[in-house]
Design an enzyme around this catalytic site. Structure first.
Site, mmCIF file in Angstrom:
data_model
loop_
_atom_site.group_PDB
_atom_site.id
_atom_site.type_symbol
_atom_site.label_atom_id
_atom_site.label_comp_id
_atom_site.label_asym_id
_atom_site.label_seq_id
_atom_site.Cartn_x
_atom_site.Cartn_y
_atom_site.Cartn_z
ATOM 1 N N GLY A 42 -80.499 -39.382 -65.766
ATOM 2 C CA GLY A 42 -81.387 -40.511 -66.060
ATOM 3 C C GLY A 42 -82.754 -40.062 -66.572
ATOM 4 O O GLY A 42 -82.989 -38.875 -66.827
ATOM 5 N N ILE A 73 -72.268 -41.367 -56.067
ATOM 6 C CA ILE A 73 -72.784 -40.992 -54.738
ATOM 7 C C ILE A 73 -72.090 -41.753 -53.612
ATOM 8 O O ILE A 73 -72.170 -41.358 -52.462
ATOM 9 C CB ILE A 73 -74.320 -41.197 -54.623
ATOM 10 N N PHE A 85 -82.134 -39.120 -57.073
ATOM 11 C CA PHE A 85 -82.618 -40.142 -58.013
ATOM 12 C C PHE A 85 -81.645 -41.307 -58.131
ATOM 13 O O PHE A 85 -82.046 -42.396 -58.536
ATOM 14 C CB PHE A 85 -82.740 -39.563 -59.430
ATOM 15 N N LYS A 139 -82.424 -49.816 -60.453
ATOM 16 C CA LYS A 139 -83.884 -49.870 -60.361
ATOM 17 C C LYS A 139 -84.560 -51.093 -60.971
ATOM 18 O O LYS A 139 -85.783 -51.110 -61.096
ATOM 19 C CB LYS A 139 -84.474 -48.610 -61.009
ATOM 20 N N SER A 168 -90.867 -45.409 -54.267
ATOM 21 C CA SER A 168 -91.648 -46.131 -55.268
ATOM 22 C C SER A 168 -92.893 -46.717 -54.627
ATOM 23 O O SER A 168 -92.872 -47.099 -53.443
ATOM 24 C CB SER A 168 -90.784 -47.261 -55.823
ATOM 25 N N TYR A 196 -84.672 -54.772 -54.498
ATOM 26 C CA TYR A 196 -84.871 -53.386 -54.946
ATOM 27 C C TYR A 196 -85.880 -52.683 -54.030
ATOM 28 O O TYR A 196 -85.618 -51.590 -53.504
ATOM 29 C CB TYR A 196 -85.368 -53.356 -56.407
ATOM 30 N N LYS A 247 -85.637 -49.349 -51.197
ATOM 31 C CA LYS A 247 -86.486 -48.143 -51.134
ATOM 32 C C LYS A 247 -87.082 -47.991 -49.739
ATOM 33 O O LYS A 247 -87.080 -46.896 -49.155
ATOM 34 C CB LYS A 247 -87.612 -48.230 -52.181
ATOM 35 N N PHE A 291 -95.639 -43.856 -58.934
ATOM 36 C CA PHE A 291 -96.343 -44.982 -59.530
ATOM 37 C C PHE A 291 -95.611 -45.315 -60.848
ATOM 38 O O PHE A 291 -94.401 -45.482 -60.817
ATOM 39 C CB PHE A 291 -97.855 -44.712 -59.574
ATOM 40 N N ASP A 323 -95.867 -60.114 -60.065
ATOM 41 C CA ASP A 323 -96.760 -59.015 -60.464
ATOM 42 C C ASP A 323 -98.069 -59.060 -59.666
ATOM 43 O O ASP A 323 -98.581 -60.138 -59.370
ATOM 44 C CB ASP A 323 -97.107 -59.136 -61.955
HETATM 45 P P1 NAD Z 1 -82.408 -44.125 -64.469
HETATM 46 O O1 NAD Z 1 -81.595 -45.370 -64.377
HETATM 47 O O2 NAD Z 1 -82.807 -43.626 -65.823
HETATM 48 O O3 NAD Z 1 -81.671 -42.936 -63.707
HETATM 49 C C1 NAD Z 1 -80.838 -43.156 -62.591
HETATM 50 C C2 NAD Z 1 -79.547 -42.380 -62.828
HETATM 51 O O4 NAD Z 1 -78.701 -42.571 -61.696
HETATM 52 C C3 NAD Z 1 -78.773 -42.864 -64.050
HETATM 53 O O5 NAD Z 1 -78.441 -41.752 -64.869
HETATM 54 C C4 NAD Z 1 -77.523 -43.525 -63.461
HETATM 55 O O6 NAD Z 1 -76.393 -43.383 -64.328
HETATM 56 C C5 NAD Z 1 -77.374 -42.773 -62.149
HETATM 57 N N1 NAD Z 1 -76.688 -43.531 -61.087
HETATM 58 C C6 NAD Z 1 -76.916 -44.800 -60.689
HETATM 59 N N2 NAD Z 1 -76.095 -45.133 -59.679
HETATM 60 C C7 NAD Z 1 -75.333 -44.030 -59.423
HETATM 61 C C8 NAD Z 1 -74.305 -43.747 -58.494
HETATM 62 N N3 NAD Z 1 -73.876 -44.664 -57.628
HETATM 63 N N4 NAD Z 1 -73.746 -42.518 -58.516
HETATM 64 C C9 NAD Z 1 -74.151 -41.571 -59.401
HETATM 65 N N5 NAD Z 1 -75.116 -41.791 -60.313
HETATM 66 C C10 NAD Z 1 -75.702 -43.005 -60.322
HETATM 67 O O7 NAD Z 1 -83.716 -44.367 -63.563
HETATM 68 P P2 NAD Z 1 -85.041 -43.493 -63.443
HETATM 69 O O8 NAD Z 1 -86.154 -44.247 -64.066
HETATM 70 O O9 NAD Z 1 -84.787 -42.096 -63.850
HETATM 71 O O10 NAD Z 1 -85.267 -43.585 -61.863
HETATM 72 C C11 NAD Z 1 -84.752 -42.596 -60.992
HETATM 73 C C12 NAD Z 1 -85.079 -42.996 -59.562
HETATM 74 O O11 NAD Z 1 -86.493 -43.193 -59.433
HETATM 75 C C13 NAD Z 1 -84.433 -44.308 -59.119
HETATM 76 O O12 NAD Z 1 -84.021 -44.159 -57.780
HETATM 77 C C14 NAD Z 1 -85.553 -45.305 -59.232
HETATM 78 O O13 NAD Z 1 -85.394 -46.377 -58.347
HETATM 79 C C15 NAD Z 1 -86.762 -44.454 -58.860
HETATM 80 N N6 NAD Z 1 -88.026 -44.981 -59.408
HETATM 81 C C16 NAD Z 1 -88.142 -45.180 -60.748
HETATM 82 C C17 NAD Z 1 -89.329 -45.712 -61.262
HETATM 83 C C18 NAD Z 1 -89.486 -45.967 -62.732
HETATM 84 O O14 NAD Z 1 -90.420 -46.703 -63.108
HETATM 85 N N7 NAD Z 1 -88.656 -45.400 -63.602
HETATM 86 C C19 NAD Z 1 -90.404 -46.030 -60.393
HETATM 87 C C20 NAD Z 1 -90.233 -45.788 -59.035
HETATM 88 C C21 NAD Z 1 -89.045 -45.249 -58.534
HETATM 89 N N1 UFG Z 2 -96.122 -56.050 -68.653
HETATM 90 C C1 UFG Z 2 -96.399 -56.870 -69.741
HETATM 91 N N2 UFG Z 2 -95.406 -57.088 -70.643
HETATM 92 C C2 UFG Z 2 -94.156 -56.539 -70.528
HETATM 93 C C3 UFG Z 2 -93.882 -55.711 -69.410
HETATM 94 C C4 UFG Z 2 -94.885 -55.505 -68.484
HETATM 95 O O1 UFG Z 2 -97.517 -57.374 -69.892
HETATM 96 O O2 UFG Z 2 -93.289 -56.789 -71.375
HETATM 97 C C5 UFG Z 2 -97.209 -55.754 -67.694
HETATM 98 C C6 UFG Z 2 -96.912 -56.159 -66.259
HETATM 99 O O3 UFG Z 2 -97.318 -57.489 -66.033
HETATM 100 C C7 UFG Z 2 -97.740 -55.122 -65.488
HETATM 101 C C8 UFG Z 2 -97.693 -53.878 -66.376
HETATM 102 O O4 UFG Z 2 -97.360 -54.352 -67.671
HETATM 103 O O5 UFG Z 2 -99.083 -55.545 -65.408
HETATM 104 C C9 UFG Z 2 -96.641 -52.862 -65.937
HETATM 105 O O6 UFG Z 2 -95.375 -53.515 -65.821
HETATM 106 P P1 UFG Z 2 -94.020 -52.681 -65.670
HETATM 107 O O7 UFG Z 2 -92.899 -53.665 -65.634
HETATM 108 O O8 UFG Z 2 -93.959 -51.604 -66.687
HETATM 109 O O9 UFG Z 2 -94.193 -51.940 -64.265
HETATM 110 P P2 UFG Z 2 -94.466 -52.561 -62.816
HETATM 111 O O10 UFG Z 2 -95.761 -52.015 -62.346
HETATM 112 O O11 UFG Z 2 -94.304 -54.005 -62.778
HETATM 113 O O12 UFG Z 2 -93.235 -51.968 -61.997
HETATM 114 C C10 UFG Z 2 -92.991 -50.554 -61.885
HETATM 115 C C11 UFG Z 2 -91.488 -50.302 -61.787
HETATM 116 C C12 UFG Z 2 -90.948 -50.891 -60.509
HETATM 117 C C13 UFG Z 2 -91.704 -50.379 -59.348
HETATM 118 C C14 UFG Z 2 -93.181 -50.592 -59.517
HETATM 119 C C15 UFG Z 2 -93.901 -49.872 -58.410
HETATM 120 O O13 UFG Z 2 -90.816 -50.897 -62.873
HETATM 121 O O14 UFG Z 2 -89.602 -50.507 -60.363
HETATM 122 O O15 UFG Z 2 -93.631 -50.057 -60.769
HETATM 123 O O16 UFG Z 2 -95.234 -49.796 -58.558
HETATM 124 F F1 UFG Z 2 -91.294 -51.036 -58.238
#
Ligand code: NAD
Ligand code: UFG
Length: 334
Positions: free
Chosen positions: A10, A59, A80, A84, A124, A148, A152, A177, A294
């Protein structure tokens, strides 16, 4: 160390694979490709100049999980894998609890049964809920508003219980973040399926002419320009934090939560303007209603990461936007 990355194909996992290998450890990527695809492996090999070890699996499959952990003689796991998307979690709570909670429990049982007791968990900043004060430190009260976020928080609590039950475990919950950006090579980055939920991939597709305009969710928040403020962190900085966390796990026991953020907040309009600079053209946007759920502002106190892990974010906002654009140009979406 030999480190297994669940969800390693991912967005964050792939960048972490690069940083872990480049710091001299071995990596095994484990993924079911539910939100990624096999092409990332070939791109990782181009960045690293060597083969990447990959095992396909889920997993939630205990025997497969155990087989892979054993086969590769794994020392530590970075977990990971999971679903999400906040909005989707409200529509499909059972899928989220199954993947994120049952999946984690299955992984933990397999690890325990093999005596592998070092884990880094992708948590998160969502676990802080609506900020009662800023910046958010790890002692801020925890609360969640959607399935979600609940997964976490529940996994953090399960991991804490596990560490109480067996002092041999070493668990670091990294509270991310807002990870954005891409690897400098432009070969890996964030490429969500369908219309992006998050700001940066949406802005990237508007800049590329794939979507017409960014919808800015509200400009009447109590922030300097009225738009939402977040702590955006370069995904490569975030990835490096996992290397430090894995090394920390090998010499500390018990449970700890650590923020990974920069400590600086930027508004939606700051992001759009930085992206315009990066891509050299205007990024059209329009102000629309606030998005339900938000918060106005959210940024980290990253002091604990510095003190315990010796980690500090290095990239600035312009780097994040330039690297995102570089990836977007190289990797046009369908
Ligand atoms: P992502 O979706 O790009 O990566 C997650 C990966 O996990 C994917 O490749 C998916 O195919 C794999 N996956 C999902 N379910 C599975 C399963 N049951 N078995 C095996 N593989 C599985 O997401 P990401 O942005 O890389 O996020 C990774 C982790 O970080 C997640 O747990 C997410 O909740 C957490 N996180 C992400 C963000 C963000 O903004 N991206 C913020 C906070 C926390
Ligand atoms: N936003 C817009 N337009 C869009 C998308 C987002 O204006 O099309 C704004 C949102 O209102 C926010 C900011 O951009 O003010 C960031 O939004 P994101 O959706 O990119 O991120 P968030 O902070 O809402 O959420 C992220 C992750 C969540 C996690 C959270 C934790 O996506 O999974 O951070 O802080 F839970």
């Amino acid at each position: 160390m030999r480190i297994l990355l669940t969800g390693g194909a991912g967005f964050i996992g792939s960048h972490t694979a690069v940083e872990i290998v480049q710091s001299g450890h071995d990596v095994v990527i484990f993924d079911n490709f539910s939100n990624s695809d096999a092409s990332v492996l070939e791109r990782l090999e181009r960045i690293l100049g060597r083969p990447v070890t990959f095992e396909e699996g889920d997993i939630r499959d205990y025997s497969r999980m155990r087989e892979v952990l054993q086969k590769h003689n794994i020392d530590a796991v970075v977990h990971f894998a999971g679903l999400k998307a906040v909005g989707e979690s409200v529509e499909k709570p059972l899928e989220y609890y199954d993947n994120n909670i049952t999946g984690t429990l299955t992984l933990l049982r397999a690890m325990r049964d093999l005596g592998i007791k070092r884990l880094i968990f992708s948590s998160s900043a969502t676990v802080y809920g609506t900020p009662q004060y800023l910046p958010l430190d790890e002692n801020h009260p925890l609360s969640v508003t959607n399935p979600y976020g609940r997964t976490k928080l529940q996994v953090e609590e399960i991991l804490s219980d596990l560490c109480v039950s067996d002092p041999e475990w070493s668990v670091v919950c990294l509270r991310y973040f807002n990870p954005i950006g891409a690897h400098e090579s432009g070969l890996i980055g964030e490429n969500p399926r369908g219309i992006p939920n998050n700001l940066l991939p949406y802005v990237a597709r508007v800049a590329a002419g794939i979507l017409p305009a960014v919808q800015v969710f509200g400009n009447d928040y109590d922030t300097p320009d009225g738009t939402g403020v977040r702590d955006y962190i370069h995904v490569v900085d975030l990835a490096k934090g996992h290397v430090n966390a894995a090394e920390y796990c090998s010499c500390h026991k018990g449970w700890i939560a650590i923020n990974l953020g920069t400590g600086v907040g930027y508004s939606v309009l700051d992001i759009i303007h930085a992206y315009e600079k990066a891509c050299g053209k205007p990024v059209p946007y329009k102000i629309v209603a606030r998005r339900p759920g938000d918060v106005a502002s959210n940024w980290a106190n990253p002091q604990r990461a510095l003190e315990l892990l010796g980690w500090k974010a290095q990239y600035n906002l312009q780097d994040m936007c330039e690297h995102s654009w570089n990836f977007q140009k190289n990797c046009p979406v369908e």
